[in-house]
Design a protein around this motif. Structure first.
Motif, short mmCIF file in Angstrom:
data_model
loop_
_atom_site.label_atom_id
_atom_site.label_comp_id
_atom_site.label_asym_id
_atom_site.label_seq_id
_atom_site.Cartn_x
_atom_site.Cartn_y
_atom_site.Cartn_z
N ARG A 13 30.51 35.18 38.42
CA ARG A 13 31.28 36.10 37.56
C ARG A 13 30.59 36.29 36.22
N CYS B 20 35.88 40.63 43.25
CA CYS B 20 35.95 40.51 44.71
C CYS B 20 36.24 41.84 45.39
N LYS C 180 28.45 35.99 41.94
CA LYS C 180 29.28 34.90 42.43
C LYS C 180 29.81 34.04 41.30
N SER D 285 43.36 37.31 44.86
CA SER D 285 42.34 37.05 45.87
C SER D 285 41.28 36.08 45.37
N CYS D 286 40.83 36.27 44.12
CA CYS D 286 39.74 35.43 43.59
C CYS D 286 40.16 34.65 42.35
N ASN D 287 41.45 34.69 42.00
CA ASN D 287 41.97 33.95 40.84
C ASN D 287 41.22 34.30 39.56
N SER D 288 40.94 35.57 39.36
CA SER D 288 40.24 36.04 38.17
C SER D 288 41.15 36.93 37.36
N CYS E 139 39.70 44.85 42.02
CA CYS E 139 39.14 43.74 41.25
C CYS E 139 37.64 43.94 41.10
#
Length: 1183
Positions: free
Chosen positions: A1162, A868, A1160, A840-843, A865
């Motif tokens: 991270r 997100c 936002k 979802s957030c590419n983390s 996560c």
């Protein structure tokens, strides 16, 4: 004309109560005084109801036909079934021609095998015509078919014979069976039909599924006008029975129900009788169920055949039910308590004191009576006649209103008796006496297993007489034995222990003990259609050829053969093997605890840890079986238990202790079983019935060591003394040998700053031993370092902190190298990582964050996560590398830090490395060559990716696997390929906690590995990595990778780059990226971290990213980048201190930048739950 075999008044009598007259047995008194005058005694009338008689011949019942024809192995046909179907015998009767047609009579019975298994029978009795030709002259005269004088035939009478059809089952679906049998009977007397009767019987036997949570209601359409509804049985831990507490209370009332409970608890002789055979069985089953957990072990025949009536003369307690017509033939014995279910009266001998419910313990008995009185009033309101003849519309529309309301009331009545028994036996477990010495002849006596006098003294003085009678019964003795040893009732007894704990409050009557299990309830109804009628080739209907004058003898060729073998419910038994089996109560309690702890950050990690240890103990039987030194393996498991207690692990259940006790009994170690019990009590855990039973079994059946001190014992004592002396002398020898030599490695201590860090000195500091200094300027390379690289191990003070908070004590249990995963000379190496990507957030989400995101649901594979808050399935990645032939004496070996689970001082060794190219954002003229182990990620090594399961989910899956395939599957080579998810998760958790296993041997035997490996060594070692095994090379390299690249760029000779984290650099084809992370930037970040000013490092990082065009190509959070950079530069001992610094920096920056803005970007630190998960599963993983 009055129909035969119908109830009618057969006797009338007058009573004068003033003269002590009472209604005779089986008579009903009309409560209306016939003397309406002012003078004279009261006068009452009483009457007797009985069945109208006919001329009859009585014979013993026998079997005519059956289906299936052959006995099933697990469900043979009991030989006594015919006499229970027709308990008063088979009668051939002569009726007048104008006699009213007789309706079938429904009856039920229960048969108990020698093993205690119950078979429930439902039967209907009916009459059909009988040919006169089969009678002899004498029989015809007795039936009134021939004149006594001239033997002239009498033609105005018909001849009838009684027959019965029956259904047998392990489940008491009496109402369903009644409707089915009624349909079969009506089908036989009507017709003609297209289909034979056998088609409908086989359709019901084979096509109707058992109700389940997925299909709670089965609507069976027997014909266009006949249907029946099967409902899922109530999910209850109480023993299965055909009891109807509704009928018990309806036919006896509150006072007589309490009186009969007293009679059952004191083991009186009880004779129940009624003109309704089906009521006899339901009430009798309720009588023996109301005394749960005590089990009636004396003779018990709910519906006794006439030919077995001699049991009433038995010199022992019994519960027997008979048809009321029995009293037309015999008088009951004087010492029997007779209960008339038709008149709600209890008849006792005048010689004995009559039973009264007031003899029960006063407080609990009064509560029982009052509650039953209220429920009886409710029962009278909802139980209205006419509901039995239900139409299809009624079944589907009024199901919830009628069936569920009666089911709830049934459970409420049962709960009243259960609450009474729980209060009655409250605290009994504290008086159980465990076996702690070698057994003798009296060890298994009840007096040796239970402190009877202490139990009686704990009760009120006014209740001593009742408790004295109760404890002398066979039921109570059997109960104590079942609580002390393994039995097939362990799940029921464990549930009762939970009820005892619940009622140990001031107002036990307000506590719910039985809850309807609505978790799997649903509205889904499965429709079963009747068997299809055949058609002619032209499509027309087939002619109706099947009609019957009497109920036919079944023909095997007309039955439809089942596609599958008839499935029979499995018989319950106590498990003999140590395969783990949690009861439903234990699973439910573990779920409640997990749900409670999931909301508490510092308890969630301990809950996960407890389930991880539970996984290992589930695997323990397989591990012990594979070990040659089995006793030593058992002692290792005992050391694990002590280590768990030292770490304050929250265990979800008692399976860990129970399995070890079972293994102690299996391998003859009773003394160790006693130590396990003491360890259990030391941990504050009271063993439940199941664990206590396995403990006593282990110490009772095992051979105890001799108490005589023989020569072998004396030599063992001398050996221990010599070993102790040698241990004391070792430090002295070491001190003499060491002299003034420097210690093999030094500890890194606090320094004031990183300002003096130069390229040469910093490079040397990473390749030589570190000495004590106040700054990194004084770090010098030792003269004997050469090609050997020593790294930070042990305990070192954190940079910028007063002490290291990682607190990683070594386990108290020793492990042999035969099962150590970090063996020298290993032929295979398995690299594992749980780092997963949130799509979802590419983390990248790391291990402790995944653990913190898991839920208490043991069926949920998702984690959340932390950035997100999206749900995703984490993955566990494993890479198998072939290390090739190696030699421990090879001079080209480089030393590195071992696994987090390493137990030896000497680190494991790597093979001679090969050199591969590495490209980065560095200038083109500078070529960086890094050394990686042969067979790394680009060398074609097989990689495995499986779902990363929560310990709660994994345990459920593992238990399901063992239940279906047996515990032998854990030792089979196919385990890795067939159940790879379970296998790799077990390997991961066992390595995290440093627990021994033989799972790695299966890796070597796997076909996947044998295809590419060439090493002859069978040893396999595992390395657990923090970061991902397969990084996205399109993203910017992480800071710690760049730091290692920069530090290795000035090395003049090719060698293995081994950073302080202890993991050799792996080869990845990183692309050129124009990122701003230069060497000076990294040194600046480390300088701020070392000076306890992490907030400046964070600001520097954010400002640097803000100056870059486009979005930053970073998958790791800012916290993770700094943590790994600190880990690569300083070592793993600085993780806990860094967490404190970063948390303080985050709080400082939140006031200026705002928490939302930091989130936002991270930049937030891990949650307290994630930090606690990392602390509980210490030490940290390698990076």
């Amino acid at each position: 004309m009055l129909g035969l075999h119908t109830l009618g008044v057969t006797d009338i009598a007058l009573l004068l109560p003033s003269k002590g007259e009472v209604a005779p047995h089986t008579f009903c008194r009309v409560d209306k005084n016939l003397n309406t005058g002012m003078w004279g005694p009261a006068l009452y009338v009483c009457y007797k109801r009985a069945v109208a008689k006919a001329n009859a011949l009585v014979y013993e019942a026998s079997l005519i036909s059956r289906y299936p024809e052959e006995d099933l192995e697990a469900f043979p046909l009991p030989e006594s079934v015919p006499v229970f179907c027709l308990p008063m015998g088979v009668t051939v009767e002569s009726w007048p021609l104008n006699t009213k047609y007789q309706l079938p009579v429904f009856s039920t019975f229960v048969l108990t095998s020698a093993s205690g298994d119950k078979v429930y029978g439902a039967a209907i009795q009916f009459y059909e015509s009988f040919p006169r030709e089969l009678l002899s002259e004498r029989q015809s005269v007795r039936l009134g078919l021939l004149s006594v004088v001239d033997r002239r035939p009498i033609t105005n009478r018909s001849l009838q014979v009684k027959k019965s059809i029956c259904v047998l089952s392990h489940w008491p679906f009496f109402t369903v069976f009644q409707k089915f049998l009624t349909f079969i009977y009506r089908y036989s007397i009507s017709g003609p039909h297209v289909l034979p009767l056998e088609k409908h019987i086989s359709s019901f036997m084979h096509n109707v599924p058992f109700p389940s949570p997925q299909r709670p209601r089965i609507l069976v359409q027997l014909s266009p006008y006949d249907n029946l509804l099967l409902c899922q049985p109530v999910s209850s831990p109480l023993p299965l029975s055909g009891a109807s507490f509704l009928k018990l209370l309806q036919n006896l009332g509150p006072e007589n129900a309490c009186t009969l409970l007293l009679a059952v608890l004191t083991e009186h002789k009880l004779l129940l009788h009624s003109l309704r055979p089906d009521v006899l069985t339901s009430v009798s089953e309720a009588l023996v169920s109301m005394s749960f957990p005590l089990r009636w072990i004396c003779p018990y025949i709910p519906l006794c055949p006439l030919q077995m009536a001699d049991v009433l003369l038995a010199p022992m307690p019994f519960i027997v039910g008979v048809h009321s017509s029995y009293f037309d033939l015999y008088d009951p014995p004087t010492d029997v308590v007779c209960v008339d279910l038709d008149t709600n009266t209890i008849f006792q001998s005048e010689d004995k004191k009559p039973l009264s419910w007031r003899s029960l313990p006063r407080k609990h008995g009064k509560t029982l009576f009052n509650t039953l009185t209220n429920l009886h009033k409710t029962l009278e309101k909802i139980c209205t006649p006419g509901q039995e003849e239900a139409t299809l519309e009624f079944l589907l529309t009024d199901y919830d209103q009628i069936y569920r309301r009666q089911k709830q009331l049934e459970l409420e009545i049962q709960e009243v008796f259960l609450r009474f028994m729980s209060c009655l036996l409250r605290g009994y477990r504290t008086f159980l006496l465990p076996i702690t010495q070698a057994p003798s002849d009296t060890t298994t006596d009840c007096s040796s297993l239970f402190n009877l006098q202490g139990f009686l003294k704990s009760r009120d003085r006014t209740q001593q007489k009742f408790y004295s009678q109760l404890t002398k019964t066979q039921m109570f003795t059997q109960f104590i034995e079942e609580c002390s040893f393994v039995s097939d009732r362990h799940a029921c007894l464990e549930f009762f222990d939970e009820c005892v704990q619940k009622v140990d409050v001031e107002k036990p009557e307000e506590v719910r003990l039985i809850d309807l299990d609505e978790t799997h309830s649903g509205e889904h109804t499965v429709f079963i259609m009747p068997p299809e009628e055949p058609q002619e080739p032209d499509g027309s209907e087939c002619p109706a050829l099947y009609s019957y004058e009497t109920f036919p003898t079944l023909k095997p060729e007309l039955f439809d053969q089942p596609q599958d073998q008839l499935r029979v419910p499995a018989k319950g038994s106590a498990p003999d093997s140590p395969a783990p089996r949690r009861t439903k109560q234990e699973i439910k309690l573990a779920q409640k605890r997990a749900q409670k702890y999931s909301a508490v950050p510092d308890m969630w990690s301990k809950c996960l840890l407890g389930h991880c240890y539970g996984l290992w103990f589930i695997y323990l039987p397989t591990f012990v079986r594979a070990e040659s030194a089995k006793v030593r393996a058992l002692h290792t498991a005992y050391d694990v238990l002590k280590h768990m207690e030292n770490r304050k692990v929250v265990l979800p259940d008692e399976v860990c202790y129970r399995i070890l006790m079972q293994l102690c009994g299996q391998y003859g170690q009773p003394v160790l079983a006693v130590r396990v019990l003491l360890e259990m009590k030391k941990a504050g855990i009271t063993p439940n019935t199941i664990t206590y039973g396995y403990y006593n079994k282990a110490v009772l059946e095992s051979k105890w060591p001799s108490t005589n001190q023989g020569g072998r014992l004396r030599w063992a004592k001398l050996r221990n003394v010599l070993l102790a002396v040698a241990q004391f002398r070792q430090p002295i020898k070491r001190r003499q040998k060491s002299g003034s030599r420097p210690r093999p490695h030094s500890n890194l201590v606090r320094q004031s700053s990183w300002s003096g860090l130069s390229e040469s000195s910093s490079h040397e500091s990473l390749t030589g031993p570190l000495v004590k200094s106040n700054s990194l300027n004084s770090m010098k390379t030792s003269s004997d370092s050469k090609r050997t690289f020593l790294f930070l191990t042990g305990t070192s003070l954190s940079v910028g902190s007063d002490l290291d908070l990682t607190d990683t004590p070594s386990p108290a249990y020793p492990l042999r190298r035969s099962w150590d995963a970090n063996q020298e000379g290993a032929g295979l190496e398995v690299l594992m990582s749980s780092c997963s990507l949130c799509r979802s957030c590419n983390s990248l989400v790391y291990d402790e964050e995944i653990m913190a995101g898991w839920t208490s649901d043991d069926s949920n594979l998702n984690s959340s996560c932390p950035f997100c808050c999206a749900s995703f399935v984490p993955f566990l990645n494993a890479e198998i590398c072939d290390l090739g032939p190696i030699s421990p004496e090879s001079p080209e070996f480089g030393l590195c830090c071992g696994l987090s689970t390493q137990r030896t001082a000497e680190p494991p060794r790597y093979l001679t490395p090969q050199t591969v190219s590495f490209s980065s954002h560095l200038p083109p003229h500078l070529t960086v060559r890094l050394s990686v182990p042969q067979g790394s990620s680009v060398g074609g090594a097989p990689q495995v990716t499986v779902a990363y399961l929560s310990p709660l989910v994994l345990r459920k899956e593992l238990e399901s696997l063992l239940e279906n395939e047996g515990e032998a599957v854990l030792a089979q080579p196919q385990f890795l390929d067939s159940h790879s998810i379970i296998f790799w998760n077990l390997v991961w958790y066992f390595q995290r906690l440093g627990l021994p296993s033989n799972l790695l041997q299966l890796v070597r035997a796997s076909p996947l590995v044998s295809q590419f490996t060439q090493s002859e060594s069978s040893a396999v070692r595992v390395r657990l990595l923090w970061d991902t095994l397969t990084p996205d090379t399109d993203q910017w390299p992480p800071l710690y990778i760049l730091w290692r690249i920069h530090r290795s760029a000035v090395l003049t000779a090719p060698c293995t780059l081994l950073p302080p984290g202890g993991v050799p650099m792996r080869s990845y084809s990183w692309r050129r990226h124009n990122h701003p992370f230069t060497l000076s930037f990294l040194e600046e970040v480390l300088r701020w971290v070392g000076m306890n000013e992490v907030h400046k490092a964070v600001t520097l990082f954010l400002d640097t990213l803000a100056k870059q065009p486009g979005s930053p190509r970073i998958q790791r959070s800012l916290y993770r980048e700094f943590l790994f950079l600190t880990l690569a530069a300083m070592g793993k001992d600085h993780v806990a201190a860094f967490d404190k610094k970063y948390k303080a920096a985050y709080s400082r920056l939140s006031s200026t930048l705002g928490r939302e803005e930091l989130r936002k970007k991270r930049a937030q630190p891990p949650s307290p739950k994630a930090v606690d998960c990392r602390r509980s599963f210490h030490p940290p993983l390698e990076c």
